[in-house]
Write an enzyme that holds these catalytic residues in place. Structure first.
Site, mmCIF file in Angstrom:
data_model
loop_
_atom_site.group_PDB
_atom_site.id
_atom_site.type_symbol
_atom_site.label_atom_id
_atom_site.label_comp_id
_atom_site.label_asym_id
_atom_site.label_seq_id
_atom_site.Cartn_x
_atom_site.Cartn_y
_atom_site.Cartn_z
ATOM 1 N N HIS A 127 0.820 -1.198 0.000
ATOM 2 C CA HIS A 127 0.000 0.000 0.000
ATOM 3 C C HIS A 127 0.864 1.261 0.000
ATOM 4 O O HIS A 127 2.052 1.218 0.339
ATOM 5 C CB HIS A 127 -0.940 -0.005 1.201
ATOM 6 C CG HIS A 127 -2.027 -1.028 1.088
ATOM 7 N ND1 HIS A 127 -3.082 -1.121 1.969
ATOM 8 C CD2 HIS A 127 -2.230 -2.023 0.169
ATOM 9 C CE1 HIS A 127 -3.885 -2.106 1.615
ATOM 10 N NE2 HIS A 127 -3.387 -2.670 0.529
ATOM 11 N N GLU B 280 0.814 3.951 1.948
ATOM 12 C CA GLU B 280 1.306 4.325 3.276
ATOM 13 C C GLU B 280 2.446 3.398 3.694
ATOM 14 O O GLU B 280 3.465 3.827 4.241
ATOM 15 C CB GLU B 280 0.176 4.244 4.307
ATOM 16 C CG GLU B 280 -1.047 5.076 3.948
ATOM 17 C CD GLU B 280 -2.109 4.258 3.225
ATOM 18 O OE1 GLU B 280 -3.297 4.475 3.520
ATOM 19 O OE2 GLU B 280 -1.741 3.400 2.391
ATOM 20 N N CYS C 133 -5.545 1.145 5.736
ATOM 21 C CA CYS C 133 -6.061 -0.171 6.090
ATOM 22 C C CYS C 133 -5.497 -0.576 7.455
ATOM 23 O O CYS C 133 -4.699 0.152 8.057
ATOM 24 C CB CYS C 133 -5.680 -1.197 5.028
ATOM 25 S SG CYS C 133 -3.906 -1.604 5.054
ATOM 26 N N CYS D 77 -1.534 -1.060 7.460
ATOM 27 C CA CYS D 77 -0.826 0.220 7.427
ATOM 28 C C CYS D 77 -1.023 0.980 8.738
ATOM 29 O O CYS D 77 -0.121 1.685 9.202
ATOM 30 C CB CYS D 77 -1.322 1.065 6.251
ATOM 31 S SG CYS D 77 -0.828 0.413 4.639
#
Length: 335
Positions: free
Chosen positions: A261, A263, A289, A292
């Site tokens: 992801h 992040e 999410c 993260c």
């Protein structure tokens, strides 16, 4: 800022245009849209054909068509001066497209203007005051709403400049317009960094969703990230992630997705380059999410600013709040 110019024949719009060009204004003209149309048709450019073709374009594509086509060329980081505005719909479109648009009406007595016309000696110019009045009656406005409507444009002007004297006097009037039209707007820090996160997202190779992230410390960017497959692994858009390539159902079989992801990548890249993110702010185009979120908390990031809501992100936001991470949601202009 954007300054639009309108006015009768030989009032001095060209002189205003030249003055502003010397002061870093980029020149544009609605007439260029008509010239492009005539060039495509292989027709010669005369004042009469310019008027007729402009009327035809407005009738066929809408009264604001010239301004709408020109707006597509305008960048937000420049000052512009736009000539040949001859219809109120064009003014309305330019005002709707840019809040920093101001309309300047340039005028002069007809007797002065006919002398200027004779002096410059352009082919096709009216040779007499009577002929000038005849042409301007046509341009002032009539029953055809798609035709030129200069009288209505004049009524919409933000400024009127009288150009009946020397150039120095005209320049002084334009300087006064500039001082009263100065429009200066810039994003706040959250909008600024979120906009950069959006640019980071554009580098994503994920076929399902593009996410970008930026980490800042003391308003200084220390890392950026976007979602995609791990380093050295075939890109998602090249088939590297089977789940994304198959456009798997949202929220299902997430354990099969091999993409990192945005992040996550921003935090990992910080670690990779030995940059501490403790006390930093993370900007992300979508709320994080759960995976993260755990990295954000354990990495010591103290604030998260997000733009969109992650469909499965409710628990993540609850954990961030419980961990004392400051949360804020930011919408960018135009959303």
């Amino acid at each position: 800022m954007i300054l639009g110019l309108s006015g009768p024949y030989a009032a001095g719009k060209g002189a205003v245009m030249a003055y502003l060009e010397q002061r870093s204004f980029y020149p544009l003209s609605l007439s260029d849209v008509i010239r492009d149309e005539l060039a495509e048709r292989g027709e010669s450019e005369t004042r009469e054909r310019m008027i007729e073709t402009g009327t035809e374009l407005r009738a066929r594509h809408g009264e604001a068509v010239l301004a709408e086509r020109l707006l597509a060329k305008i960048r937000p980081d420049r000052n512009y001066v736009i000539d040949s505005i001859r219809h109120p719909a064009e003014v309305e479109a330019l005002r709707a497209g840019r809040t920093d648009f101001k309309l300047v009406w340039v005028d002069a007595d007809p007797a002065i203007r006919i002398e200027r016309i004779r002096h410059r000696g352009r082919p096709g110019d009216p040779a007499s005051l009577a002929r000038l009045h005849e042409l301007e009656d046509r341009e002032r406005g009539g029953a055809d709403s798609a035709g030129q409507q200069l009288a209505a444009v004049k009524a919409m002007a933000d400024f009127t400049v009288d150009n009946e004297g020397e150039l120095d006097a005209l320049h002084a009037e334009i300087q006064a317009v500039l001082s009263r039209s100065l429009f200066f707007e810039r994003p706040d820090w959250d909008e600024y960094f979120m906009s950069i996160a959006r640019v980071a997202a554009s580098r994503s190779n994920c076929v399902k969703r593009k996410i970008g992230a930026v980490i800042t410390i003391d308003r200084r960017i220390v890392a950026t990230g976007y979602n995609g497959t791990p380093r050295g692994v075939r890109n998602c858009n090249e088939g590297g992630c089977p789940r994304c390539s198959a456009f798997g159902e949202s929220g299902q079989a997430l354990h099969e997705c091999i993409c990192s992801h945005g992040e996550e990548n921003a935090i990992v890249q910080s670690a990779y380059h030995g940059v501490c993110v403790r006390g930093g702010t993370l900007y992300t185009t979508m709320s994080p999410c759960l995976q993260c979120t755990k990295m954000i908390v354990n990495g010591g990031i103290t604030a998260v600013v997000y733009n969109g809501d992650y469909p499965l992100g409710k628990t993540s936001l609850e954990i961030l709040r419980e961990a004392g991470v400051k949360l804020s949601k930011v919408e960018l202009p135009g959303e």
